[in-house]
Design a protein around this motif. Structure first.
Motif, PDB file in Angstrom:
ATOM      1  N   ARG A  64       0.796  -1.233   0.000  1.00  0.00           N
ATOM      2  CA  ARG A  64       0.000   0.000   0.000  1.00  0.00           C
ATOM      3  C   ARG A  64       0.827   1.282   0.000  1.00  0.00           C
ATOM      4  N   ASP A  65       1.990   1.271   0.649  1.00  0.00           N
ATOM      5  CA  ASP A  65       2.780   2.502   0.695  1.00  0.00           C
ATOM      6  C   ASP A  65       3.285   2.887  -0.690  1.00  0.00           C
ATOM      7  N   VAL A  66       3.835   1.903  -1.415  1.00  0.00           N
ATOM      8  CA  VAL A  66       4.355   2.173  -2.755  1.00  0.00           C
ATOM      9  C   VAL A  66       3.215   2.531  -3.707  1.00  0.00           C
ATOM     10  N   ILE A  67       2.109   1.780  -3.616  1.00  0.00           N
ATOM     11  CA  ILE A  67       0.970   2.024  -4.503  1.00  0.00           C
ATOM     12  C   ILE A  67       0.349   3.384  -4.224  1.00  0.00           C
ATOM     13  N   ALA A  68       0.227   3.738  -2.946  1.00  0.00           N
ATOM     14  CA  ALA A  68      -0.367   5.033  -2.591  1.00  0.00           C
ATOM     15  C   ALA A  68       0.483   6.185  -3.124  1.00  0.00           C
ATOM     16  N   GLU A  69       1.803   6.047  -3.039  1.00  0.00           N
ATOM     17  CA  GLU A  69       2.690   7.089  -3.549  1.00  0.00           C
ATOM     18  C   GLU A  69       2.528   7.262  -5.054  1.00  0.00           C
ATOM     19  N   ALA A  70       2.470   6.128  -5.778  1.00  0.00           N
ATOM     20  CA  ALA A  70       2.306   6.192  -7.226  1.00  0.00           C
ATOM     21  C   ALA A  70       0.933   6.738  -7.596  1.00  0.00           C
ATOM     22  N   ALA A  71      -0.109   6.327  -6.875  1.00  0.00           N
ATOM     23  CA  ALA A  71      -1.466   6.795  -7.164  1.00  0.00           C
ATOM     24  C   ALA A  71      -1.599   8.287  -6.897  1.00  0.00           C
ATOM     25  N   ALA A  72      -0.968   8.766  -5.826  1.00  0.00           N
ATOM     26  CA  ALA A  72      -1.036  10.191  -5.507  1.00  0.00           C
ATOM     27  C   ALA A  72      -0.361  11.023  -6.589  1.00  0.00           C
ATOM     28  N   ALA A  73       0.726  10.500  -7.145  1.00  0.00           N
ATOM     29  CA  ALA A  73       1.416  11.221  -8.219  1.00  0.00           C
ATOM     30  C   ALA A  73       0.585  11.227  -9.493  1.00  0.00           C
ATOM     31  N   ALA A  74      -0.126  10.132  -9.758  1.00  0.00           N
ATOM     32  CA  ALA A  74      -0.912  10.014 -10.991  1.00  0.00           C
ATOM     33  C   ALA A  74      -2.255  10.729 -10.883  1.00  0.00           C
ATOM     34  N   CYS A  75      -2.860  10.721  -9.705  1.00  0.00           N
ATOM     35  CA  CYS A  75      -4.172  11.340  -9.492  1.00  0.00           C
ATOM     36  C   CYS A  75      -3.950  12.682  -8.803  1.00  0.00           C
ATOM     37  N   ALA A  76      -3.547  13.670  -9.580  1.00  0.00           N
ATOM     38  CA  ALA A  76      -3.081  14.942  -9.024  1.00  0.00           C
ATOM     39  C   ALA A  76      -4.160  15.708  -8.257  1.00  0.00           C
TER      40      ALA A  76
ATOM     41  N   SER B 282      -5.668  14.338  -2.604  1.00  0.00           N
ATOM     42  CA  SER B 282      -4.660  14.465  -1.567  1.00  0.00           C
ATOM     43  C   SER B 282      -4.199  13.082  -1.132  1.00  0.00           C
ATOM     44  N   GLY B 283      -3.120  13.045  -0.352  1.00  0.00           N
ATOM     45  CA  GLY B 283      -2.634  11.773   0.137  1.00  0.00           C
ATOM     46  C   GLY B 283      -3.665  11.043   0.973  1.00  0.00           C
ATOM     47  N   GLY B 284      -4.388  11.775   1.804  1.00  0.00           N
ATOM     48  CA  GLY B 284      -5.425  11.160   2.621  1.00  0.00           C
ATOM     49  C   GLY B 284      -6.568  10.628   1.784  1.00  0.00           C
ATOM     50  N   GLU B 285      -6.914  11.341   0.718  1.00  0.00           N
ATOM     51  CA  GLU B 285      -7.992  10.878  -0.161  1.00  0.00           C
ATOM     52  C   GLU B 285      -7.581   9.623  -0.921  1.00  0.00           C
ATOM     53  N   VAL B 286      -6.321   9.558  -1.333  1.00  0.00           N
ATOM     54  CA  VAL B 286      -5.837   8.348  -2.007  1.00  0.00           C
ATOM     55  C   VAL B 286      -5.872   7.168  -1.044  1.00  0.00           C
ATOM     56  N   ASP B 287      -5.426   7.389   0.190  1.00  0.00           N
ATOM     57  CA  ASP B 287      -5.437   6.315   1.184  1.00  0.00           C
ATOM     58  C   ASP B 287      -6.855   5.808   1.418  1.00  0.00           C
ATOM     59  N   SER B 288      -7.801   6.725   1.563  1.00  0.00           N
ATOM     60  CA  SER B 288      -9.199   6.336   1.785  1.00  0.00           C
ATOM     61  C   SER B 288      -9.750   5.596   0.569  1.00  0.00           C
ATOM     62  N   ALA B 289      -9.401   6.083  -0.634  1.00  0.00           N
ATOM     63  CA  ALA B 289      -9.891   5.445  -1.854  1.00  0.00           C
ATOM     64  C   ALA B 289      -9.356   4.022  -1.985  1.00  0.00           C
ATOM     65  N   LEU B 290      -8.092   3.813  -1.648  1.00  0.00           N
ATOM     66  CA  LEU B 290      -7.514   2.475  -1.721  1.00  0.00           C
ATOM     67  C   LEU B 290      -8.204   1.533  -0.740  1.00  0.00           C
ATOM     68  N   ARG B 291      -8.482   2.022   0.473  1.00  0.00           N
ATOM     69  CA  ARG B 291      -9.165   1.176   1.454  1.00  0.00           C
ATOM     70  C   ARG B 291     -10.586   0.860   1.011  1.00  0.00           C
TER      71      ARG B 291
ATOM     72  N   ARG C 294     -13.025   5.394  -7.772  1.00  0.00           N
ATOM     73  CA  ARG C 294     -13.024   5.027  -9.188  1.00  0.00           C
ATOM     74  C   ARG C 294     -11.841   5.637  -9.925  1.00  0.00           C
ATOM     75  N   GLU C 295     -11.429   6.826  -9.503  1.00  0.00           N
ATOM     76  CA  GLU C 295     -10.261   7.446 -10.131  1.00  0.00           C
ATOM     77  C   GLU C 295      -8.994   6.643  -9.833  1.00  0.00           C
ATOM     78  N   VAL C 296      -8.860   6.203  -8.602  1.00  0.00           N
ATOM     79  CA  VAL C 296      -7.711   5.397  -8.226  1.00  0.00           C
ATOM     80  C   VAL C 296      -7.782   4.027  -8.902  1.00  0.00           C
ATOM     81  N   ALA C 297      -8.983   3.451  -8.999  1.00  0.00           N
ATOM     82  CA  ALA C 297      -9.143   2.156  -9.677  1.00  0.00           C
ATOM     83  C   ALA C 297      -8.737   2.268 -11.139  1.00  0.00           C
ATOM     84  N   ALA C 298      -9.092   3.385 -11.775  1.00  0.00           N
ATOM     85  CA  ALA C 298      -8.713   3.577 -13.174  1.00  0.00           C
ATOM     86  C   ALA C 298      -7.192   3.637 -13.319  1.00  0.00           C
ATOM     87  N   PHE C 299      -6.527   4.268 -12.350  1.00  0.00           N
ATOM     88  CA  PHE C 299      -5.062   4.307 -12.377  1.00  0.00           C
ATOM     89  C   PHE C 299      -4.478   2.914 -12.219  1.00  0.00           C
ATOM     90  N   LEU C 300      -4.988   2.152 -11.264  1.00  0.00           N
ATOM     91  CA  LEU C 300      -4.476   0.795 -11.043  1.00  0.00           C
ATOM     92  C   LEU C 300      -4.707  -0.092 -12.257  1.00  0.00           C
TER      93      LEU C 300
END
Length: 410
Positions: free
Chosen positions: A350-362, A365-374, A401-407
Motif C-alpha cells: 500500500r505505501d508504494v501504490i499510494a505514492e504512485a497513485a497520488a502522483a498520478a491522481c493529481a 490528496s494523500g489522505g484521499e488516495v489512502d481512503s480510496a484504496l481502502r 473510481r479514479e484510483v481504480a482507473a489508475f491501477l
C-alpha cells in the motif's frame, strides 16, 4: 502495476463500470475499512511470497546463494524475459526474481541481449534469447516431465526444436527490426523506408502458416499436440502481443478470431494454464498502450474502431475464478479469488501504490488516495465473481473510481 489478465479482471471491471467523474456517491456507511481490518480479512496479504527484488534494491549475494534467480525487466515488456519466466512457472521451479530497468539495459530496443539472465541453483547461467533453447532444456532437466518440454513424438522429427529453431524464424515476418515493445512490426529490409511497418499481406501469410503448424497434430491445441511444450513457451509471448497489436495496425487482421480457428484454440488453451493466465500473461490493453507510447510515429487504428483486445476466451465454460483457484491452491501467499488477490496486493504494497497513485491522481490528496484504496480493497475483498464486483462498483465514490482507473492502467 498488477500484471496478469486474470488478476486485473476485478480492477478492470470496477474501473469501467462508471464514468471517471468524481461527482458520485460517497463511500459506504461508516467509511472504508481500516488497513488492520483489511489485513484480518485478507490473511494472505501478511504471508511473504516468493522473493522479488525491485530495481536498485540489490540483493546480497548471500540472499541468492543456492537459489535459482531470474533477472528480468521491471515492466514485464520483454518477450524473451517472459519466455524464461513462463518456463519456470509451468515447470513449478522455485525461483527468486531480480528486476532490472529495461531502458537502462536496452532490452526494449535490442531484445535478448542481456535479459533475461537466469542463474540456476547449480551455477549454470543462461543469458538472452541466444540461450533460450538451452534454458528450456535446463528447465526440463531440473524438473523432468509433466509437462515434458521436449517429448519424443517422432523418431525422425524433433518437432519441438524444429518449431523453435526453424519454423519460428521462417513463419514470423522476416527482415524486421529487433524490438521488445514492437516485435516484428518495423521493416528492416534494404528497400524499407525509416519507420515503415511490415506489409499486411506478410502477416496474413505468417498467420496462415502458423495456423497450418497448429493443425499438424489433431490430438490437441498446442504445437506438438495435447500438451504444452518448450515450443509453445517460446512462441506464446509473441502471439500474445500479435492478438493485441495486429487489429490496431491492420484493421481486419485478427489472430484471435474464427478466421484462424487453430490459433484461437491455441490462445484459449493457453488461457487455461493457471500460471500463465494468473501470473505471467500481459493484458492486451497494456500491449496496445505500450506500442503507442513507445512508438508514437506508428499510425494505429482507434480502439473504438478496431474493437477492444480479446484477453480471455468467450466461451461461457471458461471460468476465470476457477483458473485462479487452481493457481492459488497450495500457495498461502495468494488470496482465494482474483478480486481478493487484487485487494491483498494493494494491502501488502500500500505505501508504494499510494505514492504512485497520488502522483498520478493529481486532484487527490494523500489522505484521499489512502481512503480510496481502502474503499476499493473493501469492495474487492467482500465480493465474489466479476459480476458481483461490477455490481458493487456502482457504489464506489468518485475518488475510488479514479484510483481504480489508475491501477487498471498500470
Amino acid at each position: 502495476m498488477l500484471r496478469s489478465a486474470a488478476l486485473c479482471l476485478a480492477l478492470a471491471t470496477t474501473a469501467s463500470v462508471l464514468p471517471r467523474s468524481r461527482a458520485f456517491s460517497s463511500t459506504a456507511r461508516g467509511g472504508p475499512p481500516s488497513w488492520s481490518d483489511l489485513e484480518a480479512r485478507l490473511p494472505s496479504a501478511l504471508v511473504p511470497g516468493p522473493a522479488v527484488y525491485g530495481v536498485g534494491e540489490g540483493p546480497e549475494a548471500a540472499d541468492l546463494k543456492g537459489k535459482t534467480v531470474l533477472y528480468r525487466d521491471s515492466n514485464g515488456w520483454c518477450p524473451h524475459s517472459e519466455q524464461a519466466w513462463l518456463a519456470l512457472e509451468v515447470k513449478g521451479i522455485d525461483y527468486v526474481t531480480v528486476l532490472i530497468d529495461g531502458d537502462d539495459n536496452g532490452c526494449y530496443d535490442e531484445p535478448g541481449t542481456t535479459l533475461p539472465r537466469l542463474e540456476w541453483a547449480d551455477g549454470t547461467v543462461h543469458v538472452g534469447s541466444a540461450d533460450m533453447v538451452a534454458l528450456l532444456e535446463k528447465a526440463e532437466e531440473v524438473r523432468p516431465g509433466s509437462p515434458d518440454f521436449f517429448p519424443d513424438i517422432s523418431v525422425s522429427v524433433d518437432i519441438v526444436r524444429m518449431s523453435i529453431q526453424r519454423r519460428f524464424g521462417g513463419q514470423m515476418p522476416r527482415f524486421t527490426k529487433p524490438s521488445g515493445t514492437a516485435p516484428f512490426v518495423y521493416r528492416a529490409d534494404k528497400a524499407a523506408k525509416e519507420g515503415e511497418i511490415v506489409q499486411e499481406f506478410k502477416y496474413q501469410v505468417s498467420l496462415e502458416e502458423i495456423e497450418e503448424t497448429l493443425e499438424e497434430y489433431e490430438d490437441g491445441p498446442f504445437i506438438a499436440g495435447e500438451d504444452v511444450t518448450a515450443a509453445d513457451i517460446f512462441w506464446l509471448p509473441f502471439l500474445e502481443r500479435f492478438a493485441a497489436h495486429l487489429p490496431i495496425l491492420y484493421g481486419g487482421l485478427r489472430p484471435r478470431s474464427q478466421a484462424f480457428e487453430a490459433i484461437q484454440d491455441f490462445y484459449d488453451a493457453t488461457d487455461a494454464i493457471p500460471c500463465y493466465a494468473c501470473r505471467v500473461k500481459g493484458r492486451g490493453e497494456t500491449w496496445r498502450r505500450v506500442l503507442r507510447a513507445r512508438h508514437p510515429d506508428l499510425e494505429t487504428i482507434d480502439d473504438e474502431v478496431a474493437g477492444p483486445p480479446v484477453d480471455l476466451p468467450a466461451e461461457r465454460s471458461y471460468k476465470p475464478d476457477s483458473i485462479w483457484s487452481r493457481y492459488a491452491n497450495g500457495r498461502s501467499h495468494l488470496a482465494p479469488s482474483p478480486a481478493a488477490e487484487a485487494a491483498a496486493r494493494i494491502v501488502r504494497d500500500r505505501d508504494v501504490i499510494a505514492e504512485a497513485a497520488a502522483a498520478a491522481c493529481a486532484t487527490l490528496s494523500g489522505g484521499e488516495v489512502d481512503s480510496a484504496l481502502r474503499e476499493l480493497c473493501g469492495i474487492l475483498s467482500s465480493t465474489g465473481d466479476a459480476e458481483a464486483v461490477a455490481e458493487a462498483a456502482k457504489k464506489l465514490s468518485g475518488d475510488a473510481r479514479e484510483v481504480a482507473a489508475f491501477l487498471d492502467g498500470g
